[in-house]
Design a protein around this motif. Structure first.
Motif, short mmCIF file in Angstrom:
data_model
loop_
_atom_site.label_atom_id
_atom_site.label_comp_id
_atom_site.label_asym_id
_atom_site.label_seq_id
_atom_site.Cartn_x
_atom_site.Cartn_y
_atom_site.Cartn_z
N LEU A 158 -2.34 -7.02 1.11
CA LEU A 158 -2.50 -7.84 0.82
C LEU A 158 -2.38 -8.36 -0.93
N GLU A 159 -1.47 -9.88 -1.45
CA GLU A 159 -2.40 -10.10 -2.88
C GLU A 159 -3.58 -11.01 -2.41
N ALA A 160 -4.26 -10.03 -3.21
CA ALA A 160 -5.87 -11.55 -3.16
C ALA A 160 -5.97 -11.94 -4.12
N ALA A 161 -5.36 -12.25 -5.15
CA ALA A 161 -5.44 -13.08 -6.02
C ALA A 161 -4.67 -12.46 -7.48
N ASP A 217 -2.42 -4.51 16.26
CA ASP A 217 -1.64 -5.51 16.01
C ASP A 217 -2.01 -6.86 15.69
N ASP A 218 -2.88 -7.54 16.78
CA ASP A 218 -4.24 -8.41 16.61
C ASP A 218 -5.32 -8.44 15.65
N VAL A 219 -5.60 -7.26 15.11
CA VAL A 219 -6.42 -7.37 14.41
C VAL A 219 -6.34 -6.74 12.81
N GLU A 220 -4.86 -5.80 12.78
CA GLU A 220 -4.87 -5.24 11.43
C GLU A 220 -2.93 -5.82 11.42
N HIS A 221 -2.99 -6.54 9.71
CA HIS A 221 -2.33 -6.84 9.82
C HIS A 221 -1.04 -6.76 8.22
N ASP A 222 -0.18 -5.94 8.79
CA ASP A 222 0.89 -5.44 7.82
C ASP A 222 0.86 -4.26 6.98
N SER A 223 0.07 -4.32 8.29
CA SER A 223 -0.47 -2.17 7.94
C SER A 223 1.00 -1.56 7.38
N GLY A 224 1.35 0.30 6.80
CA GLY A 224 1.93 0.53 6.81
C GLY A 224 2.92 0.89 5.30
N ARG A 225 2.75 0.82 4.43
CA ARG A 225 3.19 0.16 3.42
C ARG A 225 2.17 0.73 2.31
N VAL A 226 3.43 0.60 1.39
CA VAL A 226 2.45 1.24 -0.06
C VAL A 226 3.29 0.52 -0.99
N LEU A 227 2.56 0.53 -2.39
CA LEU A 227 2.84 -0.81 -3.64
C LEU A 227 3.22 -0.15 -5.00
N PRO A 284 6.23 -4.53 -2.15
CA PRO A 284 5.85 -3.22 -1.13
C PRO A 284 6.49 -2.81 -0.56
N VAL A 285 6.06 -1.19 0.05
CA VAL A 285 7.25 -1.08 0.40
C VAL A 285 6.91 -0.02 1.89
N ARG A 286 8.14 0.27 3.08
CA ARG A 286 7.30 0.69 4.61
C ARG A 286 7.63 1.92 4.52
N VAL A 287 6.55 2.78 4.64
CA VAL A 287 6.13 4.38 5.35
C VAL A 287 6.07 4.39 6.54
N GLY A 288 4.94 3.29 7.23
CA GLY A 288 4.86 3.40 8.42
C GLY A 288 5.35 3.44 9.56
#
Length: 379
Positions: free
Chosen positions: A201-204, A219-229, A247-251
Motif C-alpha cells: 500500500l502507498e499510504a502517503a 484474500d477477504d482480509v489481506e489484500h495485495d500481499s506477496g510483493r516486495v518493493l 512492486p514486484v511479486r515474489v509470493g
C-alpha cells in the motif's frame, strides 16, 4: 540509490489451523516463506539493489522453532546484498529477543545488520538509514516519532524504516500520520519504509507498506500481499530528491475465501467452475461458504466434486461458521440416481431420515452418499 523494501516475513508462522485438515501443509507453507526470502534476494541482485531493508517482523515470534531459526539464519547469510533488519512487534528487541540469540552473533560479517536504535546508519556515501525499532511488543509511544525527533534535513538521502499502523488505515494506530507527512514534506526523510500491514500500500507520498512477501491470511482480509518493493531515490545537484517505487511479486501461495449462494444447477456449476479455474492449486488454500438449498442429487454431485478438488488443492475446507446449505427433496431424485430394488428402498428411508432434522439426520445423509458410491453412481 536503488534498494529493496520488504517486511513481515513472519518466519516460523505456525499456520496451525491448516494442520486440522492436512498435517503436511504447515511444513510446506513454512518452507514457502523461506523460499520467498531467497526469491527477494534474487530480485535484489537482478535489479541492482544496493541493500535490503526489512521493516519489522522478520520472525513471527521471539521464540521460533529451532529448525526454523536455523534455516532462517542460513537464508539471511545467503542474501546477495547487505540487509538491515528492524525489530517489530512480533520480534521486538526486548530481553527475550530472537536477535539476542547466539545464531545472530557474527552475522554482520555476512552483511546482515539488526537495527537496534535510531542512530543514523551510513549505508552508502550520502545515504542514511534511520530506524524505529520496537523495544517491546506494545510500545507506550510512537517509535517513529521518537526516531524523527531532533532530525534536520540531511545533506544526502535519508530513508526512515518503521513498523506499525498509521492513523486512518485501520487497526490500532501507532504512528502519527501527520507528523510523518510533515517530515517527508520538509525533506527530513526522503522515503518511509513501513511494515506491519501485510498488503502492499502507498499510504502517503513517499510512504509505503511493502506487505508480506508471502501471503499470511485469506484474500477477504489481506489484500495485495506477496510483493516486495524496488525503490529508486535520486538527488539532483540542488539536493532535491525524486522517488520511484515498483512492486514486484515474489509470493507463490494464495489463500482464497469463496462465498456462494446455491439455488440451482447453474449456481452449483458456477461455484465448481470458480474452483476449477483457480491456478496453482497445490499452493492454494481455499475456505468456502455456501448458502441456499440443493436437492439430494445436487448435493451428491457437489460432494463428489469437492472430494476430487481436495486432492488438488493444498487445503480445501468448509467454513463452518457461515455455511448454511440445506438439502431438500427434488423431483425425481431417486430415478435420477438410477437406483432400484433394495438400494432404492434403503435410499428412500435414508432420505426421509436425513430430511427429518431428528437425531442422526447427518449420519443418514452420509450413509446415503456412501450407498450411492457403492452402487457405482457419482451423480
Amino acid at each position: 540509490m536503488r534498494f529493496l523494501h520488504t517486511s513481515d516475513w513472519q518466519l516460523g508462522m505456525p499456520a496451525a489451523f491448516l494442520a486440522r485438515y492436512d498435517d503436511a501443509v504447515p511444513a510446506e507453507f513454512a518452507r514457502a516463506r523461506l523460499d520467498a526470502v531467497e526469491r527477494l534476494g534474487e530480485v535484489a541482485a537482478e535489479r541492482g539493489c544496493a541493500f535490503i531493508v526489512v521493516a519489522g517482523d522478520v520472525f513471527d515470534s521471539n521464540s521460533p522453532d529451532p529448525q526454523q531459526l536455523g534455516r532462517a539464519v542460513e537464508r539471511l547469510r545467503g542474501l546477495p546484498v547487505p540487509a538491515y533488519l528492524l525489530p517489530g512487534n512480533h520480534d521486538s528487541l526486548d530481553p527475550s529477543s530472537v536477535y539476542r540469540r547466539p545464531e545472530f552473533a557474527g552475522l554482520a560479517e555476512h552483511g546482515v545488520h539488526v537495527i537496534r536504535d535510531s542512530a543514523p546508519i551510513e549505508v552508502a556515501e550520502g545515504v542514511q538509514l534511520v530506524g524505529a525499532p520496537f523495544r517491546s511488543r506494545t510500545p507506550a509511544a510512537d517509535p517513529v516519532a521518537a526516531a524523527l525527533s531532533g532530525l534536520d534535513r540531511p545533506a544526502g538521502i535519508r530513508i526512515l524504516v518503521g513498523h506499525g499502523q498509521l492513523e486512518g488505515f485501520g487497526g490500532e494506530a501507532l504512528i502519527d500520520a501527520g507528523a510523518l507527512a510533515a517530515a517527508v514534506a520538509e525533506g527530513v526523510v526522503d522515503y518511509v519504509a513501513l511494515g506491519d500491514r501485510h498488503g502492499t500500500l502507498e499510504a502517503a507520498p513517499r510512504t509505503w507498506f511493502s506487505g508480506s512477501p508471502e501471503v499470511t491470511d485469506f484474500d477477504d482480509v489481506e489484500h495485495d500481499s506477496g510483493r516486495v518493493l524496488v525503490v529508486d531515490v535520486a538527488a539532483d545537484a540542488a539536493g532535491e530528491t525524486t522517488v520511484a517505487v515498483e512492486p514486484v511479486r515474489v509470493g507463490r501461495w494464495a489463500f482464497r475465501a469463496i462465498d456462494a449462494d446455491i439455488a440451482s444447477d447453474a449456481d452449483l456449476d458456477a461455484f465448481l467452475a470458480r474452483l476449477a479455474e483457480l491456478p496453482d492449486k497445490d499452493r492454494t488454500v481455499v475456505k468456502y461458504s455456501l448458502r441456499g438449498e440443493v436437492t439430494i442429487g445436487q448435493k451428491l454431485r457437489l460432494d463428489a466434486a469437492l472430494d476430487r478438488f481436495r486432492d488438488l488443492f493444498a487445503c480445501l475446507y468448509r467454513r463452518e461458521r457461515t455455511f448454511d446449505l440445506a438439502v431438500v427433496p427434488g423431483d425425481g431424485d431417486l430415478p435420477d440416481l438410477g437406483l432400484t430394488g433394495v438400494p432404492a428402498r434403503a435410499a428412500e428411508r435414508l432420505i426421509a431420515h436425513a430430511q427429518s432434522g431428528s437425531d442422526g439426520a447427518e449420519t443418514a445423509a452420509r450413509a446415503l452418499r456412501t450407498l450411492i458410491r457403492l452402487a457405482g453412481k457419482e451423480s
